[in-house]
Design an enzyme around this catalytic site. Sequence first.
Site, PDB file in Angstrom:
ATOM      1  N   GLU A 110       0.811  -1.233   0.000  1.00 49.77           N
ATOM      2  CA  GLU A 110       0.000   0.000   0.000  1.00 49.77           C
ATOM      3  C   GLU A 110       0.838   1.272   0.000  1.00 49.77           C
ATOM      4  O   GLU A 110       1.754   1.431   0.818  1.00 49.77           O
ATOM      5  CB  GLU A 110      -0.931   0.006   1.214  1.00 49.77           C
ATOM      6  CG  GLU A 110      -1.858   1.222   1.258  1.00 49.77           C
ATOM      7  CD  GLU A 110      -2.956   1.118   2.302  1.00 49.77           C
ATOM      8  OE1 GLU A 110      -3.651   2.118   2.535  1.00 49.77           O
ATOM      9  OE2 GLU A 110      -3.105   0.021   2.893  1.00 49.77           O
ATOM     10  N   LYS A 120      -8.541  -1.065   1.250  1.00 49.25           N
ATOM     11  CA  LYS A 120      -9.570  -1.352   2.260  1.00 49.25           C
ATOM     12  C   LYS A 120     -10.529  -2.370   1.653  1.00 49.25           C
ATOM     13  O   LYS A 120     -11.165  -2.108   0.634  1.00 49.25           O
ATOM     14  CB  LYS A 120     -10.300  -0.065   2.638  1.00 49.25           C
ATOM     15  CG  LYS A 120     -11.195  -0.165   3.853  1.00 49.25           C
ATOM     16  CD  LYS A 120     -10.460  -0.630   5.083  1.00 49.25           C
ATOM     17  CE  LYS A 120      -9.682   0.429   5.779  1.00 49.25           C
ATOM     18  NZ  LYS A 120      -9.129  -0.095   7.068  1.00 49.25           N
TER      19      LYS A 120
END
Length: 416
Positions: free
Chosen positions: A226, A242
Amino acid sequence: MRQIQPYVVEALPFAPPGAPASCVPRLVEHDRLQCPADGPDDPATLLEEFLAGHGLPVHDLTRPGVHPPDGPAGTVCGAAVFVSAAAGARMVGAAAGPASPAPAVPDLVAVVYRHGTAPAAGRTRRHPVHDHRIRFDGVHREADAPWELGPWTESWTPQRHADAVRQARDAIAAGEIYQVNVVGHGSARYAGDPLPALARLARLPGARYGGVLTGPGWAIGCASPETLVEVTDGRVYTRPIKGTRPATGPGRRELLESAKERAEHVMIVDLERNDLARIARTGTVRVDELYAIRRWSNLWQAESTVSATLADGRGLADLLRAVCPGGSVTGAPKLAALAQIAALEPVGRGASMGGLGWIGPDRIDLGLTIRTVAVDAERVHVWAGGGITWGSDPAAEVAEAAAKSGPVRAILAGPR
């Protein structure tokens, strides 16, 4: 007390994460900064001033410098940087939360590299300060010492984790927050040299920010996919992740079709848009990609890309205060979520949920330290968690955290 060697960041083979590949054979550690989050100085300002003092153009990120890959010996190439979640919370004046279970790991690290002498043609040189050894009370044991990892001890039971999810849902019902990320921690004693195990971790599939950072008596291994923040040509990017499912055909379909996961994801995208708007030229914030499904190890995860053009005069400290701690591992509103995190989590986040990467004359690229391990003189530490919304099921959230930490723990315990 054991000391982990060498004192250097590296994305194997023996390269600082994000460093220009053409420079790696020449890189030499030039200087470093290490400090805790609770020191007298603001971490964001301290880091900006330290890097600027070495000639990196971090006072105004809209005026990047030029990276000279063939620069002469002594030229500063850039810096490997780590910023903990605790340092990020300090930057924005948020609650400190519980103490880290790995206090030997600093909250702020910057390792400045310069160009050394290039190796002779046809020869490959290892990183000049890498020796893959660990020190036991002044006695060196070589890297072939047996690696042993003991049983894991959890900072909370599955029941306590589930109770924290219920408390988070209560706070959402009361209107205190919309979403919050809840993280747990486990640790295990070890014997032998931890660096080969951390190197294996850094090579996990999908580890966009795979790397190893070490210092006196500590090490961090990262397999993060990420992006916390990237700055290139005056434009800033963040790529929140997410939403998680097993990397199977049904898992992918379930993630694509889950209204709960999509709603949670969009909340964080909106938070990131707001974060970037604080440092952006008016009207330039945009969502470049929404809810794309990517693979990390044995999991599918949903990722978006949010970007903006930086406003004139914005420096590194402004950038870090806008994006730290990362929205996908805090929640919304961010400050209220950080207060909940400080109250709910049993131990501090240590090396996890912070930022790790490279700051050079022409770019910034920091990954969010999810799927991240810390090692001190006695234990290996792992953190994992997930975002809680009103629709969260406590048992499912406990299972999701275990699914995220599972590949990390397995590769740490695996054969050399």
